[in-house]
Scaffold this active site. Structure first.
Site, PDB file in Angstrom:
ATOM      1  N   ARG A 238     -34.609 -15.708   1.085  1.00 40.41           N
ATOM      2  CA  ARG A 238     -33.684 -15.835  -0.081  1.00 40.41           C
ATOM      3  C   ARG A 238     -34.563 -16.096  -1.244  1.00 40.41           C
ATOM      4  NH1 ARG A 238     -30.380 -14.442   2.899  1.00 40.41           N
ATOM      5  NH2 ARG A 238     -28.419 -15.630   3.590  1.00 40.41           N
ATOM      6  N   GLU A 267     -28.298 -12.405  -7.236  1.00 38.91           N
ATOM      7  CA  GLU A 267     -28.091 -10.980  -6.825  1.00 38.91           C
ATOM      8  C   GLU A 267     -26.641 -10.670  -7.290  1.00 38.91           C
ATOM      9  OE1 GLU A 267     -28.847 -10.996  -2.630  1.00 38.91           O
ATOM     10  OE2 GLU A 267     -31.034 -11.680  -2.986  1.00 38.91           O
ATOM     11  N   HIS A 286     -31.634  -6.498  -0.980  1.00 37.99           N
ATOM     12  CA  HIS A 286     -31.141  -7.245   0.038  1.00 37.99           C
ATOM     13  C   HIS A 286     -30.545  -6.581   1.138  1.00 37.99           C
ATOM     14  CE1 HIS A 286     -29.447 -11.641   0.902  1.00 37.99           C
ATOM     15  NE2 HIS A 286     -29.949 -11.045   2.215  1.00 37.99           N
TER      16      HIS A 286
HETATM   17  C1  DGY Z   1     -28.563 -13.063   6.393  1.00 37.62           C
HETATM   18  O1  DGY Z   1     -27.853 -12.788   7.213  1.00 37.62           O
HETATM   19  O2  DGY Z   1     -28.753 -14.255   5.772  1.00 37.62           O
HETATM   20  C2  DGY Z   1     -29.157 -11.752   5.414  1.00 37.62           C
HETATM   21  O3  DGY Z   1     -29.835 -12.150   4.360  1.00 37.62           O
HETATM   22  C3  DGY Z   1     -28.424 -10.825   5.515  1.00 37.62           C
HETATM   23  O4  DGY Z   1     -27.933 -10.333   6.571  1.00 37.62           O
END
Ligand code: DGY
Length: 334
Positions: A238, A267, A286
């Site tokens: 993240r 984002e 992402h």
């Molecule tokens: C998640 O699953 O947390 C990813 O960032 C997206 O698949």
């Protein structure tokens, strides 16, 4: 009466059909855009189940409006978009999708590492813009991967899957985690070390930890200062785990060599974001878990969790386990 559920984005038809068989389904079905807050606020009032994405903010204010909500089924392993405490307080089950995306996300993380180390996107742009005039000994030289040292911050499933890939490149793998994982140390030949030690010794620092209040801005100015000036930061977890402003200056001032980023604090990232102006940053929108197979499985898991919760069962991927011990099982299907 069938339980009412709301789905905040298009999902595979077979999953939709499965849900429609037993639930009264409504879906935000505009072109591939996040559901507007006002629609979510309107829908949340009387639904029993919410199928949501990491682009949906499920906070206390929203949950206050929910009169019947029993389950929030998130299509991601990360659930920092949901105020889990607020859900738990109201007896609402929260679920996520771990496991199914582990290998796909580790693949993308390693791909991003390689692209950043060997300047793949920069080299491709260079060629396409007509700048390639001859083979040259120092043209677009990058960093070696084979035999180098990888430091993994956060040794969950994806971190371990990444370590397995690193083994194939004969990398020395260090890790830092809240708790030591002796099994993985043995199985994968990993070395546990402090965050500081990991940052000092690694050629590749890979962020694989969940985003929580404790990990917010966990990597900042003081950390870049101790990293090697040839090192590369890879973040597929993240964006908010890394202080983006400090990262920008670390890259610009040569404190570290490059960064590969699949995630950003905000984002979609602003097109004018300073990090996007740097040649030594490889950026992705992402897409860690974005393979057709994995995204399909994620949708299936979301539905499975949702149906289990609505059937009074404990969903396989429940996040707030503490609430089920206080509940007697009730099925909302009749
Ligand atoms: C998640 O699953 O947390 C990813 O960032 C997206 O698949």
């Amino acid at each position: 009466m069938k339980p009412k559920i709301f789905i905040t984005r298009q999902i595979p038809t077979h999953v939709m059909n499965q849900l429609k068989e037993v639930c009264d389904v409504s879906i935000w079905n505009e072109e591939d855009t996040p559901v507007p807050r006002e629609i979510l606020e309107e829908k949340i009032v009387d639904i029993d189940g919410l199928y949501c994405l990491l682009t949906d903010t499920i906070d206390e204010e929203l949950l206050q409006k929910a009169k019947n909500l029993k389950v929030i089924s998130n299509m991601a392993v990360g659930f920092n978009n949901i105020d889990v405490d607020a859900a738990t307080k109201r007896g609402i089950i929260v679920t996520n999708t771990p496991g199914v995306l582990t290998e796909t996300t580790a693949d993308l993380t390693f791909a991003l590492l390689m692209a950043t180390a060997r300047r793949i996107t920069e080299a491709s742009d260079f060629l396409r813009s007509g700048k390639w005039s001859s083979w040259s000994p120092m043209l677009l030289t990058g960093q070696d991967i084979y035999n180098s040292t990888m430091g993994i911050i956060g040794l969950g499933g994806i971190g371990k899957a990444l370590a397995k890939r690193a083994q194939g490149f004969n990398m020395n793998v260090l890790y830092h985690n809240r708790s030591r994982k002796l099994d993985s140390e043995q199985e994968l030949g990993l070395e546990y070390c402090s965050l500081e030690d990991l940052l000092k010794r690694s050629d590749y620092v890979c962020i694989m930890t969940p985003y929580t209040p404790e990990t917010k801005n966990m990597i900042r100015d003081e950390h870049f200062k101790i990293m090697k000036d040839t090192s590369i930061l890879i973040n597929t977890a993240r964006g908010g785990i890394v202080n983006e402003n400090d990262l920008y200056y670390a890259l610009k001032d040569g404190e570290i060599w490059a960064a590969g980023l699949d995630v950003f604090e905000q984002e979609p990232v602003d097109f004018n974001h300073p990090l996007l102006t740097l040649p030594n940053v490889v950026t992705l929108p992402h897409i860690g878990s974005a393979s057709i197979g994995t995204r399909t499985k994620m949708a299936e898991v979301v539905a499975e969790n949702m149906l289990q919760a609505l059937n009074g069962e404990i969903p396989v991927n429940i996040v707030n386990k503490e609430i089920v011990s206080n509940k007697s099982p009730i099925s909302y299907f009749n």
